[in-house]
Design an enzyme around this catalytic site. Structure first.
Site, mmCIF file in Angstrom:
data_model
loop_
_atom_site.group_PDB
_atom_site.id
_atom_site.type_symbol
_atom_site.label_atom_id
_atom_site.label_comp_id
_atom_site.label_asym_id
_atom_site.label_seq_id
_atom_site.Cartn_x
_atom_site.Cartn_y
_atom_site.Cartn_z
ATOM 1 C CE LYS A 180 3.079 -2.415 -4.611
ATOM 2 N NZ LYS A 180 2.799 -2.334 -3.172
ATOM 3 C CD GLN B 42 0.561 -9.054 -2.486
ATOM 4 O OE1 GLN B 42 1.241 -9.732 -3.223
ATOM 5 N NE2 GLN B 42 -0.707 -8.808 -2.747
ATOM 6 N N GLY C 21 -4.420 -4.701 -4.487
ATOM 7 C CA GLY C 21 -5.406 -3.725 -4.944
ATOM 8 C C GLY C 21 -4.646 -2.555 -5.538
ATOM 9 C CG HIS C 22 -1.763 -2.759 -8.071
ATOM 10 N ND1 HIS C 22 -0.826 -3.368 -8.847
ATOM 11 C CD2 HIS C 22 -1.386 -2.991 -6.791
ATOM 12 C CE1 HIS C 22 0.079 -3.931 -8.068
ATOM 13 N NE2 HIS C 22 -0.250 -3.730 -6.825
ATOM 14 C CG ASP D 285 -1.710 -1.281 1.352
ATOM 15 O OD1 ASP D 285 -2.277 -1.731 0.339
ATOM 16 O OD2 ASP D 285 -1.696 -1.863 2.446
HETATM 17 P P1 IMP Z 1 -2.566 -12.985 2.068
HETATM 18 O O1 IMP Z 1 -1.684 -12.419 1.010
HETATM 19 O O2 IMP Z 1 -4.039 -12.783 1.781
HETATM 20 O O3 IMP Z 1 -2.232 -14.409 2.404
HETATM 21 O O4 IMP Z 1 -2.299 -12.153 3.408
HETATM 22 C C1 IMP Z 1 -1.064 -12.246 4.117
HETATM 23 C C2 IMP Z 1 -0.652 -10.889 4.687
HETATM 24 O O5 IMP Z 1 -0.316 -10.017 3.620
HETATM 25 C C3 IMP Z 1 -1.750 -10.183 5.476
HETATM 26 O O6 IMP Z 1 -1.139 -9.453 6.530
HETATM 27 C C4 IMP Z 1 -2.348 -9.221 4.471
HETATM 28 O O7 IMP Z 1 -2.954 -8.115 5.084
HETATM 29 C C5 IMP Z 1 -1.098 -8.817 3.704
HETATM 30 N N1 IMP Z 1 -1.380 -8.379 2.331
HETATM 31 C C6 IMP Z 1 -1.699 -9.136 1.263
HETATM 32 N N2 IMP Z 1 -1.863 -8.384 0.166
HETATM 33 C C7 IMP Z 1 -1.631 -7.102 0.537
HETATM 34 C C8 IMP Z 1 -1.606 -5.860 -0.174
HETATM 35 O O8 IMP Z 1 -1.835 -5.775 -1.379
HETATM 36 N N3 IMP Z 1 -1.304 -4.756 0.571
HETATM 37 C C9 IMP Z 1 -1.001 -4.831 1.897
HETATM 38 N N4 IMP Z 1 -1.005 -5.959 2.587
HETATM 39 C C10 IMP Z 1 -1.314 -7.102 1.923
#
Ligand code: IMP
Length: 428
Positions: free
Chosen positions: A18, A226, A42-43, A15
């Site tokens: 990017k 991420q 989420g872009h 977040d």
């Molecule tokens: P998962 O990717 O759904 O397995 O989540 C694992 C961890 O990564 C959690 O703490 C999520 O909140 C975090 N996470 C996954 N995708 C994002 C993103 O796009 N932005 C911020 N945090 C993310």
């Protein structure tokens, strides 16, 4: 002439904004590549003043004449992919050519169910706070070698064989471990075949699309989802995602050799946020955190969850520079700091009474880290109209320089407001 290749990587816990940097680089890229993650991302993309949020589609999708690649390192939820494509069609948008790697893994219905059940079963303190999009279970199957790949969706016999074997295991997990209902083979099989029929024209040799573009003089942008501290290897394990957002992941997740990457650009917020659980040394639980959250609009794009907020952590930035080999930093949301009298910035950690300046690779160590802060004066004015570095107030320039000097890489872009035009470019 060979095309230029850039990777855009989040420096913190995701977040970082990017999208702003991707926007700048996508404009003159011939190919935009997603190389890891899935619909957990989420872009936000702004083209011609219209806003779009993509979870799976690469950000170049709105440019006809470009190619977008979903690489082998991505896990695809076909329902989300089609929803995003249909959403664009409903808005009358033409899209770029989309090439999906045969080798990308498919997020199956059982992955999402098990993701939520597993998260629900974790006790307080061990919860990861996943997005519930089935990401971890899908990657687990990939490495267990029982995953369904995109290519399987168009091979009914292979799909039948693989799915029947995998579903047997998943139904055992669902019923015997979680006491949930088993899933019906025919229903999932028919759904997967329907996905395959729609996806077939998109399937291709993703690595070749990239290779040919670079050889043909077109620029390629690898768009990370991420971020560094959520990387399965280099992040704050186990509070991480299940893929490799770091620069190396761009190569393995797309089939492109590291020697062919020209630049890796890290994107960092001028402060720091995190969604989900896990250590966050500079987290501010009180007024400062709330002010950052409200001013920065820090609520998740995928889940709507309020983000945890705190001061910028230069120990983490230095780590991201090192593990990604960053060539430059993009500093976003500098304007969110406009109202503060003083701005803190973490320069070291105190762990068990000892000061260290490097990020611990042990999560247990990080959990004990207390931030050591430098305090810089705030600038107390609106910087959103500044378009050059020299237009920034002295205190804001000093803050940026402080980050640059400590990170030992140039800050090549600065975000000073919500609009895409609210950007200071310094060499990007
Ligand atoms: P998962 O990717 O759904 O397995 O989540 C694992 C961890 O990564 C959690 O703490 C999520 O909140 C975090 N996470 C996954 N995708 C994002 C993103 O796009 N932005 C911020 N945090 C993310």
């Amino acid at each position: 002439m060979k095309g230029r290749t850039d990777i855009v990587i989040g420096v913190q816990w995701g977040d970082e904004g990017k999208g702003r940097v991707v926007d700048v680089l996508a404009a003159d890229a011939g190919v935009v590549v997603r190389y890891q993650g899935g619909a957990n991302a989420g872009h936000t993309v702004v083209v011609d003043n219209e806003k779009y949020v993509f979870h799976l589609l690469p950000s170049g999708i709105l440019y006809t004449g470009k190619s977008c690649v979903i690489g082998n390192g991505v896990v695809i939820d076909p329902d989300t992919l089609f929803e995003e494509l249909d959403g664009l069609a409903a808005r009358g948008k033409k899209t770029a050519k989309l090439v999906v790697s045969h080798a990308a893994h498919i997020v199956m219905p059982y992955h999402k169910i098990i993701d939520k059940l597993a998260e629900g079963a974790r006790s307080e303190g061990t919860k990861i706070g996943t997005t519930g999009r089935g990401i971890g279970p899908c990657y687990a199957d990939k490495y267990e070698r029982i995953g369904i790949r995109a290519e399987d969706l168009v091979n009914p016999d292979v799909l039948r064989d693989k799915l029947s074997r995998t579903l047997k295991i998943k139904n055992d997990i669902l019923t015997k471990i979680y006491g949930a209902d088993p899933l019906d083979f025919d229903e999932i099989y028919e759904k997967a075949l329907a996905w395959g029929r729609r996806m077939e024209p998109m399937l291709g040799d993703a690595f070749l699309e990239i290779d040919e573009a670079v050889r043909g003089g077109r620029n390629v942008l690898f768009e990370g989802a991420q971020a560094t501290l959520l990387d399965i290897d280099h992040g704050t394990y186990p509070f991480v995602t299940s893929s490799s957002p770091c620069a190396g992941g761009a190569c393995t997740g797309s089939g492109f050799g590291p020697s062919r990457i020209d630049r890796s650009i890290g994107v960092a917020k001028a402060y720091c946020t995190r969604v989900g659980e896990g250590p966050f040394p500079t987290e501010e639980m009180g007024e400062v955190g709330e002010e950052l959250r409200q001013k920065g609009g820090e609520f998740g794009a995928t889940t709507g969850r309020p983000r945890r907020c705190g001061w910028c952590d230069l120990v983490a930035v230095d780590y991201a520079v090192k593990v990604n080999g960053l060539d430059g930093l993009a500093l976003t949301k500098l304007d969110v700091l406009d109202g503060f009298d003083e701005i803190k910035i973490c320069t070291a950690y105190e762990i068990d009474g000892k000061i260290r300046k490097t990020f611990p690779s042990s999560c247990a160590e990080l959990a004990k880290a207390k931030p050591v802060y430098a305090t810089l004066p705030g600038w107390k004015c609106d910087i959103s109209k500044c378009r050059t570095f020299d237009e920034l107030p002295q205190a804001a320039r000093d803050y940026v320089k402080y980050i640059e000097d400590n990170a030992e890489v140039p800050v090549v872009l600065i975000g000073v407001g919500a609009g895409r035009e609210d950007t200071i470019r310094r060499g990007l």
